[in-house]
Enzyme design. Structure first.
Site, PDB file in Angstrom:
ATOM      1  N   ASP A 128       0.872  -1.167   0.000  1.00  0.00           N
ATOM      2  CA  ASP A 128       0.000   0.000   0.000  1.00  0.00           C
ATOM      3  C   ASP A 128       0.913   1.223   0.000  1.00  0.00           C
ATOM      4  OD1 ASP A 128       0.937   0.297   2.611  1.00  0.00           O
ATOM      5  OD2 ASP A 128      -1.043   0.211   3.541  1.00  0.00           O
ATOM      6  N   CYS A 138       3.299  -3.041   4.068  1.00  0.00           N
ATOM      7  CA  CYS A 138       2.454  -1.905   4.443  1.00  0.00           C
ATOM      8  C   CYS A 138       3.181  -1.179   5.565  1.00  0.00           C
ATOM      9  CB  CYS A 138       1.040  -2.341   4.828  1.00  0.00           C
ATOM     10  SG  CYS A 138       0.922  -3.423   6.273  1.00  0.00           S
ATOM     11  N   THR A 153       2.937  -1.572   8.900  1.00  0.00           N
ATOM     12  CA  THR A 153       3.376  -2.487   9.961  1.00  0.00           C
ATOM     13  C   THR A 153       3.527  -3.933   9.508  1.00  0.00           C
ATOM     14  OG1 THR A 153       1.113  -2.988  10.628  1.00  0.00           O
ATOM     15  CG2 THR A 153       2.212  -1.115  11.737  1.00  0.00           C
ATOM     16  N   GLY A 154       2.927  -4.306   8.397  1.00  0.00           N
ATOM     17  CA  GLY A 154       2.891  -5.696   7.952  1.00  0.00           C
ATOM     18  C   GLY A 154       1.717  -6.458   8.527  1.00  0.00           C
ATOM     19  N   ASN A 187       6.663 -23.322   9.434  1.00  0.00           N
ATOM     20  CA  ASN A 187       5.263 -23.056   9.110  1.00  0.00           C
ATOM     21  C   ASN A 187       4.916 -23.194   7.642  1.00  0.00           C
ATOM     22  OD1 ASN A 187       5.970 -20.731  11.491  1.00  0.00           O
ATOM     23  ND2 ASN A 187       4.392 -22.255  11.894  1.00  0.00           N
ATOM     24  N   LYS A 222       1.675 -30.110  12.932  1.00  0.00           N
ATOM     25  CA  LYS A 222       1.115 -28.796  13.274  1.00  0.00           C
ATOM     26  C   LYS A 222       0.644 -28.067  12.029  1.00  0.00           C
ATOM     27  CE  LYS A 222       4.400 -28.788  16.979  1.00  0.00           C
ATOM     28  NZ  LYS A 222       5.764 -28.462  17.278  1.00  0.00           N
TER      29      LYS A 222
END
Length: 151
Positions: free
Chosen positions: A6, A64, A66-67, A98, A135
């Site tokens: 952005d 952006c 802050t992310g 992850n 997980k």
């Protein structure tokens, strides 16, 4: 690599583009294209839909202020996993533990040189499986139930 931002992340995105080009990495820029105020969900959606089409071979970088907002939107796109990273260790774990295809960062949180180092660490990391596999599978199962409650 699908790339988007952005207005808050525009200047950092330009630095990341230079870095990707210097590194010989292919990318597609999904905007935004200026410092004019805009809404981050537009660009997060575009990037993540591109990643979604090529889940096994595509990555995304979203920037952006802050992310955080970018990560929230990215994780609403089925099959796409994203996380905010402002340090190298987290970026490595985002991939290794992850299996995330999208990294988000905040231009108001980190500078260009750290962002490049984080992206480099993230891109060089691979999912390690092992203890993380069950997980990640639980995450995918929850996602499937959320997107397809009838199953």
């Amino acid at each position: 690599i699908a790339l988007g931002c952005d207005h808050g992340g525009y200047e950092l995105k330009l630095e990341i583009i230079k870095y990707l080009e210097k590194s010989g990495l292919e990318y597609k820029d999904f905007g935004c294209d200026s410092m004019a105020s805009t809404d981050y969900p537009i660009y997060a959606k575009k990037v993540c839909e591109a990643v979604q089409k090529e889940l096994d071979s595509s990555f995304g970088i979203l920037i952006c202020g802050t992310g955080l907002g970018m990560a929230m939107i990215a994780n609403k796109v089925e099959g796409v996993y994203a996380g905010v990273c402002h340090d190298v260790f987290s970026a490595e774990r985002l991939r290794k533990s992850n299996d995330a295809q999208v990294i988000t960062m905040g231009a108001r949180v980190i500078g260009p040189e750290l962002a490049k180092t984080i992206i480099d660490a993230w891109l060089k990391s691979e999912f390690q499986g092992g203890g993380s596999t069950p997980k990640v599978q639980q995450m995918r199962d929850l996602e499937a139930k959320s997107f397809h409650p009838e199953k």
